[in-house]
Design a protein around this motif. Structure first.
Motif, PDB file in Angstrom:
ATOM      1  N   HIS A   1      26.042  33.590  46.218  1.00  0.00           N
ATOM      2  CA  HIS A   1      25.360  34.245  47.325  1.00  0.00           C
ATOM      3  C   HIS A   1      23.847  34.162  47.210  1.00  0.00           C
ATOM      4  CE1 HIS A   1      29.166  35.862  48.750  1.00  0.00           C
ATOM      5  NE2 HIS A   1      29.434  36.260  47.518  1.00  0.00           N
ATOM      6  N   ASN A   2      23.332  34.007  46.003  1.00  0.00           N
ATOM      7  CA  ASN A   2      21.893  33.951  45.814  1.00  0.00           C
ATOM      8  C   ASN A   2      21.542  32.753  44.958  1.00  0.00           C
ATOM      9  OD1 ASN A   2      21.123  36.551  47.099  1.00  0.00           O
ATOM     10  ND2 ASN A   2      22.421  37.395  45.464  1.00  0.00           N
ATOM     11  N   GLU A   3      20.324  32.257  45.116  1.00  0.00           N
ATOM     12  CA  GLU A   3      19.881  31.094  44.358  1.00  0.00           C
ATOM     13  C   GLU A   3      19.227  31.470  43.038  1.00  0.00           C
ATOM     14  OE1 GLU A   3      17.326  28.852  46.836  1.00  0.00           O
ATOM     15  OE2 GLU A   3      18.878  28.302  48.292  1.00  0.00           O
ATOM     16  N   ASP A   4      19.051  32.758  42.793  1.00  0.00           N
ATOM     17  CA  ASP A   4      18.337  33.156  41.584  1.00  0.00           C
ATOM     18  C   ASP A   4      19.264  33.566  40.447  1.00  0.00           C
ATOM     19  OD1 ASP A   4      19.359  35.412  42.673  1.00  0.00           O
ATOM     20  OD2 ASP A   4      17.493  36.575  42.683  1.00  0.00           O
ATOM     21  N   GLY A   5      20.595  33.249  40.589  1.00  0.00           N
ATOM     22  CA  GLY A   5      21.526  33.565  39.506  1.00  0.00           C
ATOM     23  C   GLY A   5      21.743  35.051  39.349  1.00  0.00           C
ATOM     24  N   SER A   6      21.884  35.808  40.428  1.00  0.00           N
ATOM     25  CA  SER A   6      22.031  37.255  40.386  1.00  0.00           C
ATOM     26  C   SER A   6      23.420  37.659  39.950  1.00  0.00           C
ATOM     27  CB  SER A   6      21.748  37.842  41.769  1.00  0.00           C
ATOM     28  OG  SER A   6      22.760  37.410  42.679  1.00  0.00           O
ATOM     29  N   ASP A   7      23.626  38.963  39.825  1.00  0.00           N
ATOM     30  CA  ASP A   7      24.936  39.492  39.433  1.00  0.00           C
ATOM     31  C   ASP A   7      26.006  39.119  40.437  1.00  0.00           C
ATOM     32  OD1 ASP A   7      23.912  40.567  37.167  1.00  0.00           O
ATOM     33  OD2 ASP A   7      23.665  42.589  37.974  1.00  0.00           O
ATOM     34  N   GLU A   8      25.617  38.998  41.733  1.00  0.00           N
ATOM     35  CA  GLU A   8      26.608  38.617  42.731  1.00  0.00           C
ATOM     36  C   GLU A   8      27.181  37.240  42.425  1.00  0.00           C
ATOM     37  OE1 GLU A   8      26.059  39.489  46.952  1.00  0.00           O
ATOM     38  OE2 GLU A   8      24.135  40.372  46.392  1.00  0.00           O
ATOM     39  N   ASP A   9      26.338  36.317  41.951  1.00  0.00           N
ATOM     40  CA  ASP A   9      26.820  34.985  41.576  1.00  0.00           C
ATOM     41  C   ASP A   9      27.842  35.095  40.441  1.00  0.00           C
ATOM     42  OD1 ASP A   9      25.046  33.882  43.380  1.00  0.00           O
ATOM     43  OD2 ASP A   9      23.452  33.726  41.897  1.00  0.00           O
ATOM     44  N   LEU A  10      27.493  35.860  39.388  1.00  0.00           N
ATOM     45  CA  LEU A  10      28.392  35.999  38.251  1.00  0.00           C
ATOM     46  C   LEU A  10      29.695  36.668  38.653  1.00  0.00           C
ATOM     47  CD1 LEU A  10      25.892  37.024  35.422  1.00  0.00           C
ATOM     48  CD2 LEU A  10      27.080  34.845  35.706  1.00  0.00           C
ATOM     49  N   ASN A  11      29.611  37.667  39.492  1.00  0.00           N
ATOM     50  CA  ASN A  11      30.826  38.358  39.919  1.00  0.00           C
ATOM     51  C   ASN A  11      31.749  37.416  40.680  1.00  0.00           C
ATOM     52  OD1 ASN A  11      30.099  40.790  38.750  1.00  0.00           O
ATOM     53  ND2 ASN A  11      29.057  41.536  40.597  1.00  0.00           N
ATOM     54  N   ALA A  12      31.148  36.589  41.532  1.00  0.00           N
ATOM     55  CA  ALA A  12      31.960  35.642  42.295  1.00  0.00           C
ATOM     56  C   ALA A  12      32.629  34.636  41.369  1.00  0.00           C
ATOM     57  CB  ALA A  12      31.092  34.924  43.327  1.00  0.00           C
ATOM     58  N   LEU A  13      31.888  34.159  40.365  1.00  0.00           N
ATOM     59  CA  LEU A  13      32.462  33.210  39.418  1.00  0.00           C
ATOM     60  C   LEU A  13      33.559  33.857  38.575  1.00  0.00           C
ATOM     61  CD1 LEU A  13      29.195  31.418  38.274  1.00  0.00           C
ATOM     62  CD2 LEU A  13      31.064  30.404  39.578  1.00  0.00           C
ATOM     63  N   ARG A  14      33.343  35.131  38.197  1.00  0.00           N
ATOM     64  CA  ARG A  14      34.363  35.826  37.422  1.00  0.00           C
ATOM     65  C   ARG A  14      35.628  36.049  38.242  1.00  0.00           C
ATOM     66  NH1 ARG A  14      29.698  39.767  35.063  1.00  0.00           N
ATOM     67  NH2 ARG A  14      29.170  38.524  33.203  1.00  0.00           N
ATOM     68  N   GLU A  15      35.449  36.339  39.519  1.00  0.00           N
ATOM     69  CA  GLU A  15      36.613  36.481  40.398  1.00  0.00           C
ATOM     70  C   GLU A  15      37.373  35.153  40.493  1.00  0.00           C
ATOM     71  OE1 GLU A  15      35.663  37.982  44.219  1.00  0.00           O
ATOM     72  OE2 GLU A  15      34.684  39.795  43.463  1.00  0.00           O
ATOM     73  N   ARG A  16      36.627  34.081  40.561  1.00  0.00           N
ATOM     74  CA  ARG A  16      37.276  32.772  40.634  1.00  0.00           C
ATOM     75  C   ARG A  16      38.048  32.482  39.351  1.00  0.00           C
ATOM     76  NH1 ARG A  16      34.432  26.821  41.613  1.00  0.00           N
ATOM     77  NH2 ARG A  16      36.392  25.677  41.918  1.00  0.00           N
ATOM     78  N   ILE A  17      37.436  32.791  38.193  1.00  0.00           N
ATOM     79  CA  ILE A  17      38.118  32.578  36.918  1.00  0.00           C
ATOM     80  C   ILE A  17      39.382  33.426  36.845  1.00  0.00           C
ATOM     81  CG2 ILE A  17      37.936  33.004  34.422  1.00  0.00           C
ATOM     82  CD1 ILE A  17      35.007  32.087  34.629  1.00  0.00           C
ATOM     83  N   ASP A  18      39.293  34.691  37.285  1.00  0.00           N
ATOM     84  CA  ASP A  18      40.482  35.552  37.267  1.00  0.00           C
ATOM     85  C   ASP A  18      41.594  34.968  38.126  1.00  0.00           C
ATOM     86  OD1 ASP A  18      39.176  37.310  35.618  1.00  0.00           O
ATOM     87  OD2 ASP A  18      38.613  38.715  37.209  1.00  0.00           O
ATOM     88  N   ASP A  19      41.220  34.445  39.284  1.00  0.00           N
ATOM     89  CA  ASP A  19      42.220  33.843  40.173  1.00  0.00           C
ATOM     90  C   ASP A  19      42.840  32.604  39.534  1.00  0.00           C
ATOM     91  OD1 ASP A  19      43.588  33.532  42.770  1.00  0.00           O
ATOM     92  OD2 ASP A  19      42.338  31.746  42.946  1.00  0.00           O
ATOM     93  N   LEU A  20      42.002  31.774  38.913  1.00  0.00           N
ATOM     94  CA  LEU A  20      42.514  30.583  38.233  1.00  0.00           C
ATOM     95  C   LEU A  20      43.431  30.963  37.075  1.00  0.00           C
ATOM     96  CD1 LEU A  20      39.266  28.415  38.183  1.00  0.00           C
ATOM     97  CD2 LEU A  20      41.351  27.913  39.462  1.00  0.00           C
ATOM     98  N   ASP A  21      43.051  31.970  36.301  1.00  0.00           N
ATOM     99  CA  ASP A  21      43.897  32.425  35.197  1.00  0.00           C
ATOM    100  C   ASP A  21      45.269  32.858  35.699  1.00  0.00           C
ATOM    101  OD1 ASP A  21      41.923  31.916  33.356  1.00  0.00           O
ATOM    102  OD2 ASP A  21      41.239  34.004  33.204  1.00  0.00           O
ATOM    103  N   HIS A  22      45.274  33.571  36.821  1.00  0.00           N
ATOM    104  CA  HIS A  22      46.544  34.028  37.394  1.00  0.00           C
ATOM    105  C   HIS A  22      47.413  32.837  37.789  1.00  0.00           C
ATOM    106  CE1 HIS A  22      49.328  36.639  39.542  1.00  0.00           C
ATOM    107  NE2 HIS A  22      49.255  35.814  40.572  1.00  0.00           N
ATOM    108  N   ARG A  23      46.797  31.843  38.400  1.00  0.00           N
ATOM    109  CA  ARG A  23      47.561  30.660  38.819  1.00  0.00           C
ATOM    110  C   ARG A  23      48.045  29.852  37.613  1.00  0.00           C
ATOM    111  NH1 ARG A  23      42.937  28.689  42.668  1.00  0.00           N
ATOM    112  NH2 ARG A  23      44.014  26.679  42.610  1.00  0.00           N
ATOM    113  N   ILE A  24      47.192  29.727  36.589  1.00  0.00           N
ATOM    114  CA  ILE A  24      47.596  29.010  35.373  1.00  0.00           C
ATOM    115  C   ILE A  24      48.783  29.713  34.723  1.00  0.00           C
ATOM    116  CG2 ILE A  24      46.885  28.418  33.013  1.00  0.00           C
ATOM    117  CD1 ILE A  24      44.047  27.975  34.158  1.00  0.00           C
ATOM    118  N   MET A  25      48.704  31.050  34.629  1.00  0.00           N
ATOM    119  CA  MET A  25      49.786  31.814  34.011  1.00  0.00           C
ATOM    120  C   MET A  25      51.092  31.636  34.782  1.00  0.00           C
ATOM    121  SD  MET A  25      49.909  35.823  32.907  1.00  0.00           S
ATOM    122  CE  MET A  25      49.549  36.392  34.576  1.00  0.00           C
ATOM    123  N   ALA A  26      51.006  31.633  36.108  1.00  0.00           N
ATOM    124  CA  ALA A  26      52.207  31.450  36.917  1.00  0.00           C
ATOM    125  C   ALA A  26      52.826  30.074  36.684  1.00  0.00           C
ATOM    126  CB  ALA A  26      51.870  31.650  38.393  1.00  0.00           C
TER     127      ALA A  26
END
Length: 373
Positions: A9-34
């Motif tokens: 969401h931001n170009e300055d590497g804010s917490d929103e960027d990290l949160n979005a990436l962490r959400e993506r990792i969580d989603d990928l982990d769920h799919r990998i586990m399945a």
């Protein structure tokens, strides 16, 4: 195409960027586990089908696992290296196989040896691995059916062949079912009671002392070098002794909580050891195989030429030829031969037919997949 859901969401590497990436990792982990769970269910179904066909079904298929790992490495898109990706799949397959029937594997011990490291590299952490004190005991346990497979060292790129392993094949009906090639890195290890400038004795296996001879000459020329039964035994000794060090690998260092004074002290940077997987059954072709045999020749001029000439004429790549004294008469010898190809290959069969005619005795030790990892 990138999913907008995960776009920063931001170009300055804010917490929103990290949160979005962490959400993506969580989603990928769920799919990998399945997907892993789905694979495990499929493996369980395979076990039921095999048992329905035969109570003596073989669950571990070395040729199939070699094919899977090679395909994974060929399809790997990165950024993980091919070997790292294959190791991840190795552990998935190991865990899935344990659902079917856990493998019992004996290896040359004690715990912390390079042979244990090779066993885990080949079978994964879900195998039940048992250390034994001698190579011939590993052979006996496999022959008796107490374990499914054994892992023994056969050659080192610096110091050559392991004679005890070759000699054990001369009295055994076991088959070679696979191989593992392990890069060997030696470290100088000490316990908490020893300082670098106080090392007066260095323990290790005789082969490891030989593989680090030049480094020891340069750095510890006056320290006594004591050969023991294994690198792990060397590490165990220095755990509680004063003014001593051990040459051993990563596994022994972790097992005995030792400090590394120096790392990778082997004289040859490409130092590697080849290990054999021994079992009781033949292995079908994997597409990239090696065959081993032992042959006894009549004591006459040109005997060795007669033995190897069929391989050259049929264009078969011989990768190793070793000579050992025969146990049936003084000054008689047997030859251990490794070559590329499988016993079911027409060219291999043609060459071996001629070898059988020329040798006084030939025993096939097995065809097996060449090491992938």
């Amino acid at each position: 195409m990138k999913d907008d859901k995960y776009a920063p969401h931001n170009e300055d590497g804010s917490d929103e960027d990290l949160n979005a990436l962490r959400e993506r990792i969580d989603d990928l982990d769920h799919r990998i586990m399945a997907l892993i769970s789905e694979r495990a269910e499929c493996a369980s179904t395979v076990a039921r089908v095999k048992l329905a066909e035969s109570p003596e079904a073989i669950f571990y298929r070395p040729e199939r696992e070699a094919q899977v790992l090679k395909r994974i490495m060929a399809l790997n898109p990165g950024p993980l290296a091919n070997e790292e990706m294959a190791r991840l799949f190795r552990e998935i397959m190991s865990a899935c196989l344990a659902l079917e029937k856990p493998l019992r594997v004996a290896y040359l011990g004690p715990e912390g040896t390079f042979t244990q490291q090779a066993a885990l590299k080949h079978f994964g952490d879900s195998a039940i691995c048992t250390p034994l004190p001698a190579i011939d005991e590993v052979f006996r346990e496999v022959e008796a059916g107490a374990v499914n497979y054994g892992v023994v060292p056969v050659e080192n790129s610096t110091e050559g062949i392991v004679n005890h392993t070759l000699d054990s094949f001369m009295d055994s009906s076991l088959r070679i079912c696979g191989e593992v090639v392990l890069r060997i890195h030696h470290h100088l290890l000490v316990g908490e009671n020893t300082r670098r400038d106080k090392v007066s004795r260095i323990y290790s296996h005789s082969q490891s002392l030989a593989q680090c001879r030049k480094w020891l000459d340069a750095h510890y020329p006056h320290a006594e070098r004591v050969a023991v039964s294994s690198n792990a035994e060397a590490a165990r000794r220095v755990k509680s002794e004063w003014h001593t060090a051990a040459i051993a690998g990563d596994m022994a260092a972790r097992l005995y909580a030792l400090e590394r004074l120096d790392e990778k002290i082997e004289d040859q940077p490409d130092n590697a050891t080849r290990f054999l997987i021994i079992g009781n059954h033949d292995v079908p072709p994997s597409g990239e195989d090696r065959t081993s045999l032992v042959a006894a020749m009549r004591n006459q001029p040109g005997a060795l030429h007669d033995l190897i000439e069929p391989f050259q004429r049929h264009e078969i790549d011989m990768t190793r030829l070793e000579t050992r004294p025969s146990r049936h008469g003084a000054w008689n010898y047997v030859f251990f031969i490794d070559f590329r190809g499988h016993l079911e290959d027409p060219r291999v069969r043609a060459a071996l037919d001629e070898v059988h005619q020329r040798a006084s005795d030939v025993r096939l030790l097995g065809s097996y997949p060449m090491g992938v990892l």
